[in-house]
Design a protein around this motif. Structure first.
Motif, PDB file in Angstrom:
ATOM      1  N   GLU A 173       0.886   2.669   5.534  1.00  0.00           N
ATOM      2  CA  GLU A 173       0.234   2.924   6.816  1.00  0.00           C
ATOM      3  C   GLU A 173      -1.228   3.304   6.594  1.00  0.00           C
ATOM      4  N   HIS A 174      -2.115   2.618   7.275  1.00  0.00           N
ATOM      5  CA  HIS A 174      -3.523   3.009   7.286  1.00  0.00           C
ATOM      6  C   HIS A 174      -4.254   2.181   8.336  1.00  0.00           C
ATOM      7  N   ALA A 175      -5.458   2.584   8.601  1.00  0.00           N
ATOM      8  CA  ALA A 175      -6.288   1.819   9.532  1.00  0.00           C
ATOM      9  C   ALA A 175      -7.669   1.681   8.921  1.00  0.00           C
ATOM     10  N   CYS A 176      -8.175   0.462   8.883  1.00  0.00           N
ATOM     11  CA  CYS A 176      -9.527   0.226   8.401  1.00  0.00           C
ATOM     12  C   CYS A 176     -10.077  -1.007   9.099  1.00  0.00           C
ATOM     13  N   PRO A 177     -11.387  -1.180   9.120  1.00  0.00           N
ATOM     14  CA  PRO A 177     -11.986  -2.315   9.842  1.00  0.00           C
ATOM     15  C   PRO A 177     -11.491  -3.673   9.345  1.00  0.00           C
TER      16      PRO A 177
ATOM     17  N   SER B  59      -8.302  -9.541   4.522  1.00  0.00           N
ATOM     18  CA  SER B  59      -7.575  -8.781   3.524  1.00  0.00           C
ATOM     19  C   SER B  59      -8.364  -7.556   3.130  1.00  0.00           C
ATOM     20  N   CYS B  60      -7.676  -6.499   2.812  1.00  0.00           N
ATOM     21  CA  CYS B  60      -8.346  -5.315   2.299  1.00  0.00           C
ATOM     22  C   CYS B  60      -7.619  -4.854   1.050  1.00  0.00           C
ATOM     23  N   SER B  61      -8.344  -4.149   0.199  1.00  0.00           N
ATOM     24  CA  SER B  61      -7.773  -3.767  -1.088  1.00  0.00           C
ATOM     25  C   SER B  61      -7.053  -2.420  -1.026  1.00  0.00           C
ATOM     26  N   HIS B  62      -7.107  -1.765   0.116  1.00  0.00           N
ATOM     27  CA  HIS B  62      -6.532  -0.417   0.205  1.00  0.00           C
ATOM     28  C   HIS B  62      -5.032  -0.407  -0.068  1.00  0.00           C
ATOM     29  N   ILE B  63      -4.349  -1.420   0.488  1.00  0.00           N
ATOM     30  CA  ILE B  63      -2.896  -1.458   0.357  1.00  0.00           C
ATOM     31  C   ILE B  63      -2.521  -1.600  -1.119  1.00  0.00           C
TER      32      ILE B  63
HETATM   33 ZN   LIG Z   1      -7.718  -1.304   4.424  1.00  0.00          ZN
END
Ligand SMILES: [Zn+2]
Length: 105
Positions: free
Chosen positions: A37-41, A48-52
């Motif tokens: 779970e997270h929220a990012c732009p 795609s984002c690298s947070h996951i």
């Molecule tokens: Zn993210």
């Protein structure tokens, strides 16, 4: 890397690329699933984002047996949710700390 636990999940604090601010990513395990779970732009714009990936990487450090070849792989469920830092969370410090997470299987 800064991380916390709320007793059920780990919450990894990742610095934002644009500088300043942090993204909190919560990782919890359910049967054959990892809920991230997270929220990012980037997520909002469906890119795609690298947070996951980063958060799962950290989760695996805390749960090293997850990398054993006989462990069933988990389906990753990404949930867009703003995670807000809670005073009840405990910071995970050093290796082996925060391993209480392992009880929640
Ligand atoms: Zn993210």
């Amino acid at each position: 890397m800064i991380a916390f636990t709320d007793g059920k999940a780990i919450i990894v604090a990742l610095p934002s690329k644009s500088g300043g601010g942090m993204y909190l990513v919560r990782v919890s395990a359910e049967t054959n699933k990892l809920i991230v779970e997270h929220a990012c732009p980037a997520q909002r714009f469906k890119s795609s984002c690298s947070h996951i990936e980063q958060a799962i990487g950290f989760w695996k450090i805390l749960n090293p047996w997850e990398n054993y070849p006989w462990m069933p792989s988990r389906e990753v469920i990404s949930v867009q949710k703003q995670i807000v830092l809670q005073p009840t969370w405990k910071q995970i410090t050093g290796k082996g700390a925060g391993m209480d997470v392992a009880k929640y299987y």
